[in-house]
Design an enzyme around this catalytic site. Structure first.
Site, PDB file in Angstrom:
ATOM      1  N   TYR A  50      64.572  71.667  52.653  1.00 29.49           N
ATOM      2  CA  TYR A  50      64.780  71.834  51.058  1.00 29.49           C
ATOM      3  C   TYR A  50      65.171  73.223  50.756  1.00 29.49           C
ATOM      4  O   TYR A  50      65.880  73.433  49.679  1.00 29.49           O
ATOM      5  CB  TYR A  50      63.437  71.384  50.279  1.00 29.49           C
ATOM      6  CG  TYR A  50      63.131  70.187  50.728  1.00 29.49           C
ATOM      7  CD1 TYR A  50      63.675  69.147  51.208  1.00 29.49           C
ATOM      8  CD2 TYR A  50      61.700  69.592  50.349  1.00 29.49           C
ATOM      9  CE1 TYR A  50      62.986  67.943  51.778  1.00 29.49           C
ATOM     10  CE2 TYR A  50      61.308  68.588  50.720  1.00 29.49           C
ATOM     11  CZ  TYR A  50      62.018  67.522  51.467  1.00 29.49           C
ATOM     12  OH  TYR A  50      61.504  66.286  51.747  1.00 29.49           O
ATOM     13  N   HIS A 112      59.935  65.650  60.515  1.00 32.65           N
ATOM     14  CA  HIS A 112      60.652  65.183  59.255  1.00 32.65           C
ATOM     15  C   HIS A 112      61.600  63.872  59.552  1.00 32.65           C
ATOM     16  O   HIS A 112      61.580  63.096  58.797  1.00 32.65           O
ATOM     17  CB  HIS A 112      61.824  66.178  58.613  1.00 32.65           C
ATOM     18  CG  HIS A 112      62.213  66.087  57.328  1.00 32.65           C
ATOM     19  ND1 HIS A 112      62.438  67.428  56.496  1.00 32.65           N
ATOM     20  CD2 HIS A 112      62.394  65.239  56.504  1.00 32.65           C
ATOM     21  CE1 HIS A 112      62.863  67.096  55.483  1.00 32.65           C
ATOM     22  NE2 HIS A 112      62.724  65.434  55.394  1.00 32.65           N
ATOM     23  N   PRO A 220      67.256  54.584  43.531  1.00 29.64           N
ATOM     24  CA  PRO A 220      68.379  55.292  43.639  1.00 29.64           C
ATOM     25  C   PRO A 220      68.738  56.583  42.844  1.00 29.64           C
ATOM     26  O   PRO A 220      69.357  57.280  42.822  1.00 29.64           O
ATOM     27  CB  PRO A 220      69.378  54.154  42.897  1.00 29.64           C
ATOM     28  CG  PRO A 220      68.581  53.462  42.225  1.00 29.64           C
ATOM     29  CD  PRO A 220      67.227  53.293  42.798  1.00 29.64           C
ATOM     30  N   PHE A 223      69.340  60.095  44.183  1.00 28.56           N
ATOM     31  CA  PHE A 223      70.607  60.146  44.998  1.00 28.56           C
ATOM     32  C   PHE A 223      71.750  59.833  44.195  1.00 28.56           C
ATOM     33  O   PHE A 223      72.796  59.825  44.771  1.00 28.56           O
ATOM     34  CB  PHE A 223      70.524  58.750  45.850  1.00 28.56           C
ATOM     35  CG  PHE A 223      69.449  58.872  46.909  1.00 28.56           C
ATOM     36  CD1 PHE A 223      69.334  59.750  48.066  1.00 28.56           C
ATOM     37  CD2 PHE A 223      68.312  58.525  46.620  1.00 28.56           C
ATOM     38  CE1 PHE A 223      68.412  59.816  48.934  1.00 28.56           C
ATOM     39  CE2 PHE A 223      67.053  58.542  47.450  1.00 28.56           C
ATOM     40  CZ  PHE A 223      67.183  59.317  48.685  1.00 28.56           C
ATOM     41  N   ASN A 274      60.726  68.120  35.695  1.00 28.41           N
ATOM     42  CA  ASN A 274      60.743  69.403  35.081  1.00 28.41           C
ATOM     43  C   ASN A 274      60.273  69.365  33.447  1.00 28.41           C
ATOM     44  O   ASN A 274      60.315  70.245  32.900  1.00 28.41           O
ATOM     45  CB  ASN A 274      61.960  70.154  35.113  1.00 28.41           C
ATOM     46  CG  ASN A 274      62.952  69.633  34.646  1.00 28.41           C
ATOM     47  OD1 ASN A 274      62.958  68.386  33.944  1.00 28.41           O
ATOM     48  ND2 ASN A 274      64.249  69.872  34.891  1.00 28.41           N
ATOM     49  N   ASN A 282      53.053  61.139  35.322  1.00 26.28           N
ATOM     50  CA  ASN A 282      53.064  60.788  36.790  1.00 26.28           C
ATOM     51  C   ASN A 282      51.847  61.096  37.235  1.00 26.28           C
ATOM     52  O   ASN A 282      51.704  60.530  38.487  1.00 26.28           O
ATOM     53  CB  ASN A 282      54.289  61.732  37.242  1.00 26.28           C
ATOM     54  CG  ASN A 282      55.572  61.284  36.880  1.00 26.28           C
ATOM     55  OD1 ASN A 282      55.922  60.270  36.414  1.00 26.28           O
ATOM     56  ND2 ASN A 282      56.568  62.023  37.427  1.00 26.28           N
TER      57      ASN A 282
END
Length: 320
Positions: A50, A112, A220, A223, A274, A282
């Site tokens: 990342y 990973h 999706p 992505f 953010n 969430n």
């Protein structure tokens, strides 16, 4: 209200909801981690690949310095990248990642991907990405998963990682790993959303006492900006009639429904946002339940559609 936890086979408790750091920009990462901690997040899911672990660690350090949280109250996750699977490379890169985070141990350190690539010295390029030469070509290492896992177990022995796990593994690879593992994998992290439910894999892992964590819970969405073809050609889950109708019935957002669809079945989730309101939303994974018929209806959207595939990024590594 504290976030519910899952008891791992290592004996440690892992929060059911965490904050995922994939695609979190370097210039905002420290602030986002800090704000997430203030909002109540305790699990942070990072990775070498990342490229933002230094900044994530800065956010953690700020929150600890201000007395908002103690290190032992956090659950910090990182991952071993493919370029460091050789047995003698695992501990050095883990130590580098710990230094980047500014912590002494990882609560969970994960393999990973189940593929070993040619080693790239961090002094040359870090994170190294998929291509050792940086030109899109793929060069493999001869390291076996067993060699890598033995080195991962040493991290537990040396208290560099409290728990170790795997990501993007199939049931077959798990079966093989469990034949020789001295330290059993505590978690399996996989792409899991209504378009890709992988029910047999989830069932097998849970039956073996391996906790499952879902990434890309919103399908999706993550992505689209990467222009992955599968993501641009399918209806967004937030806009799907099945998801929207369930959300309307419960007075929740589609995002909350998708997360509850996982957490109600004992699957951990690692969304990110953010937006302060969505950050709090969430975390709301208790106090309300989906009906079994609603879970079944959402699960019925499964079409085996995977978005996170190296081939989709132009890297010929056919692991799925």
């Amino acid at each position: 209200m504290a976030t519910p936890t899952i008891k791992l086979n290592s004996g440690f408790d892992m929060p059911l909801v965490g904050f995922g750091l994939w695609k979190v920009n370097n210039d905002t990462c420290a602030d986002q981690v800090y704000e997430a901690i203030k909002a109540g997040y305790r699990l942070f899911d990072g990775a070498c690949d990342y490229g933002n672990e230094v900044e994530a660690g800065q956010g953690v350090a700020r929150a600890i310095k201000e007395g908002i949280v103690k290190r032992e109250e956090l659950f910090i996750v990182s991952k071993l990248w493919n370029s460091f699977h050789d047995g003698d490379k695992v501990e050095p890169i883990c130590r580098k990642q710990l230094a980047d985070w500014g912590v002494d141990y990882f609560d969970l350190y994960i393999v990973h991907f189940p593929v070993a690539l040619k080693y790239v010295d961090p002094a040359v390029r870090y994170p190294p990405g998929w291509s050792a030469k940086g030109d899109g070509s793929i060069e493999f290492s001869n390291a076996s998963i067993q060699e890598t896992w033995t080195a991962m177990e040493t991290l537990v022995d040396k208290k560099l990682a409290r728990s170790i796990g795997v990501s993007n593994f199939s049931a077959q690879l798990l079966m093989d790993l469990l034949r020789y593992a001295r330290v059993r994998p505590a978690t399996l992290q996989i792409e899991h959303h209504p378009y890709l439910t992988q029910p047999r894999l989830v069932e097998y892992a849970q039956k073996e006492g391996i906790a499952v964590t879902a990434y890309s819970s919103f399908g999706p969405l993550s992505f689209l900006e990467l222009q992955v073809p599968n993501a641009t050609n399918i209806s967004p889950l937030f806009e799907h009639d099945v998801v929207k109708s369930v959300a309307d019935k419960h007075g929740k957002t589609p995002a909350q429904v998708l997360l509850r669809w996982s957490t109600q079945r004992g699957i951990a989730v690692i969304p990110k946002s953010n937006n302060p309101t969505r950050l709090s939303q969430n975390l709301e994974v208790t106090g309300w339940d989906l009906e079994q018929s609603e879970i079944d209806a959402i699960s019925a959207l499964d079409i085996g559609l995977r978005f996170n595939d190296p081939i989709g990024y132009g890297m010929y590594v056919p692991i799925f």
